[in-house]
Design a protein around this motif. Structure first.
Motif, PDB file in Angstrom:
ATOM      1  N   PRO A 133      -3.639   6.798   1.142  1.00 15.15           N
ATOM      2  CA  PRO A 133      -3.788   6.050  -0.111  1.00 15.15           C
ATOM      3  C   PRO A 133      -3.470   4.576   0.084  1.00 15.15           C
ATOM      4  CG  PRO A 133      -1.860   7.478  -0.203  1.00 15.15           C
ATOM      5  CD  PRO A 133      -2.562   7.756   1.085  1.00 15.15           C
ATOM      6  N   SER A 134      -4.161   3.752  -0.650  1.00 14.57           N
ATOM      7  CA  SER A 134      -3.978   2.316  -0.563  1.00 14.57           C
ATOM      8  C   SER A 134      -4.161   1.728  -1.947  1.00 14.57           C
ATOM      9  CB  SER A 134      -5.009   1.724   0.404  1.00 14.57           C
ATOM     10  OG  SER A 134      -4.813   0.345   0.540  1.00 14.57           O
ATOM     11  N   TRP A 135      -3.797   0.456  -2.093  1.00 11.60           N
ATOM     12  CA  TRP A 135      -4.007  -0.231  -3.355  1.00 11.60           C
ATOM     13  C   TRP A 135      -5.488  -0.233  -3.692  1.00 11.60           C
ATOM     14  CZ3 TRP A 135       0.006  -1.508  -6.280  1.00 11.60           C
ATOM     15  CH2 TRP A 135       1.224  -1.795  -5.696  1.00 11.60           C
ATOM     16  N   PRO A 185      -2.712   3.475  -7.023  1.00 16.10           N
ATOM     17  CA  PRO A 185      -3.535   4.686  -7.035  1.00 16.10           C
ATOM     18  C   PRO A 185      -2.831   5.878  -7.684  1.00 16.10           C
ATOM     19  CG  PRO A 185      -2.654   4.316  -4.848  1.00 16.10           C
ATOM     20  CD  PRO A 185      -2.269   3.120  -5.684  1.00 16.10           C
ATOM     21  N   GLU A 186      -1.517   5.799  -7.868  1.00 16.33           N
ATOM     22  CA  GLU A 186      -0.757   6.897  -8.463  1.00 16.33           C
ATOM     23  C   GLU A 186      -0.733   6.835  -9.983  1.00 16.33           C
ATOM     24  OE1 GLU A 186       0.774   9.582  -6.886  1.00 16.33           O
ATOM     25  OE2 GLU A 186      -0.379   8.858  -5.170  1.00 16.33           O
ATOM     26  N   CYS A 187      -0.365   5.671 -10.542  1.00 21.03           N
ATOM     27  CA  CYS A 187      -0.180   5.580 -11.995  1.00 21.03           C
ATOM     28  C   CYS A 187      -1.140   4.601 -12.664  1.00 21.03           C
ATOM     29  CB  CYS A 187       1.268   5.200 -12.321  1.00 21.03           C
ATOM     30  SG  CYS A 187       1.654   3.475 -11.930  1.00 21.03           S
ATOM     31  N   SER A 188      -1.962   3.905 -11.881  1.00 22.18           N
ATOM     32  CA  SER A 188      -2.940   2.924 -12.368  1.00 22.18           C
ATOM     33  C   SER A 188      -2.304   1.647 -12.924  1.00 22.18           C
ATOM     34  CB  SER A 188      -3.866   3.540 -13.421  1.00 22.18           C
ATOM     35  OG  SER A 188      -4.581   4.613 -12.866  1.00 22.18           O
ATOM     36  N   GLY A 189      -1.031   1.423 -12.610  1.00 19.60           N
ATOM     37  CA  GLY A 189      -0.379   0.185 -13.035  1.00 19.60           C
ATOM     38  C   GLY A 189      -0.993  -1.015 -12.339  1.00 19.60           C
ATOM     39  N   CYS A 224       4.770  -0.643  -6.382  1.00 15.09           N
ATOM     40  CA  CYS A 224       4.473  -0.499  -7.803  1.00 15.09           C
ATOM     41  C   CYS A 224       5.769  -0.590  -8.601  1.00 15.09           C
ATOM     42  CB  CYS A 224       3.777   0.829  -8.062  1.00 15.09           C
ATOM     43  SG  CYS A 224       3.416   1.123  -9.809  1.00 15.09           S
ATOM     44  N   SER A 225       5.803  -1.496  -9.564  1.00 14.76           N
ATOM     45  CA  SER A 225       7.006  -1.646 -10.393  1.00 14.76           C
ATOM     46  C   SER A 225       7.045  -0.614 -11.520  1.00 14.76           C
ATOM     47  CB  SER A 225       7.068  -3.070 -10.966  1.00 14.76           C
ATOM     48  OG  SER A 225       5.938  -3.305 -11.785  1.00 14.76           O
ATOM     49  N   VAL A 226       5.973   0.156 -11.689  1.00 11.94           N
ATOM     50  CA  VAL A 226       5.934   1.183 -12.727  1.00 11.94           C
ATOM     51  C   VAL A 226       6.456   2.512 -12.197  1.00 11.94           C
ATOM     52  CG1 VAL A 226       4.438   2.453 -14.331  1.00 11.94           C
ATOM     53  CG2 VAL A 226       3.997   0.029 -13.875  1.00 11.94           C
ATOM     54  N   CYS A 227       5.870   2.993 -11.093  1.00 12.49           N
ATOM     55  CA  CYS A 227       6.263   4.319 -10.577  1.00 12.49           C
ATOM     56  C   CYS A 227       6.969   4.256  -9.227  1.00 12.49           C
ATOM     57  CB  CYS A 227       5.048   5.239 -10.485  1.00 12.49           C
ATOM     58  SG  CYS A 227       3.876   4.810  -9.175  1.00 12.49           S
ATOM     59  N   GLY A 228       7.003   3.072  -8.601  1.00 10.27           N
ATOM     60  CA  GLY A 228       7.693   2.936  -7.318  1.00 10.27           C
ATOM     61  C   GLY A 228       6.852   3.244  -6.101  1.00 10.27           C
ATOM     62  N   TRP A 229       5.558   3.547  -6.270  1.00 11.21           N
ATOM     63  CA  TRP A 229       4.679   3.869  -5.132  1.00 11.21           C
ATOM     64  C   TRP A 229       4.566   2.667  -4.205  1.00 11.21           C
ATOM     65  CZ3 TRP A 229       0.161   1.687  -3.363  1.00 11.21           C
ATOM     66  CH2 TRP A 229      -0.526   2.408  -2.377  1.00 11.21           C
ATOM     67  N   ALA A 230       4.506   2.920  -2.909  1.00 13.11           N
ATOM     68  CA  ALA A 230       4.270   1.876  -1.908  1.00 13.11           C
ATOM     69  C   ALA A 230       3.368   2.453  -0.824  1.00 13.11           C
ATOM     70  CB  ALA A 230       5.587   1.397  -1.307  1.00 13.11           C
ATOM     71  N   PRO A 231       2.427   1.649  -0.325  1.00 12.84           N
ATOM     72  CA  PRO A 231       1.521   2.145   0.740  1.00 12.84           C
ATOM     73  C   PRO A 231       2.244   2.375   2.050  1.00 12.84           C
ATOM     74  CG  PRO A 231       1.043  -0.160   0.215  1.00 12.84           C
ATOM     75  CD  PRO A 231       2.115   0.294  -0.715  1.00 12.84           C
TER      76      PRO A 231
END
Length: 54
Positions: A22-24, A34-38, A47-54
């Motif tokens: 997965p990537s931005w 790609p996780e929360c669409s933030g 991601c500052s919404v869900c914390g996802w990072a590539p």
């Protein structure tokens, strides 16, 4: 000869699953998680919404 990993990826992709890492995603001039669409600035690394990072 295909490896088991290649065969598994092909099986998943034929059924609509993503097999690449997965990537931005990009939405206009923003990065989209790609996780929360933030949406984030292009300089974002996490991601500052869900914390996802590539």
């Amino acid at each position: 000869m295909a490896t088991n990993g290649d065969m598994f990826d092909e099986f998943l992709s034929q059924r609509g699953h993503r097999t690449e890492a997965p990537s931005w995603e990009q939405e206009y001039n923003k990065k989209q998680c790609p996780e929360c669409s933030g949406l984030h600035d292009m300089s974002a690394t996490q991601c500052s919404v869900c914390g996802w990072a590539p």
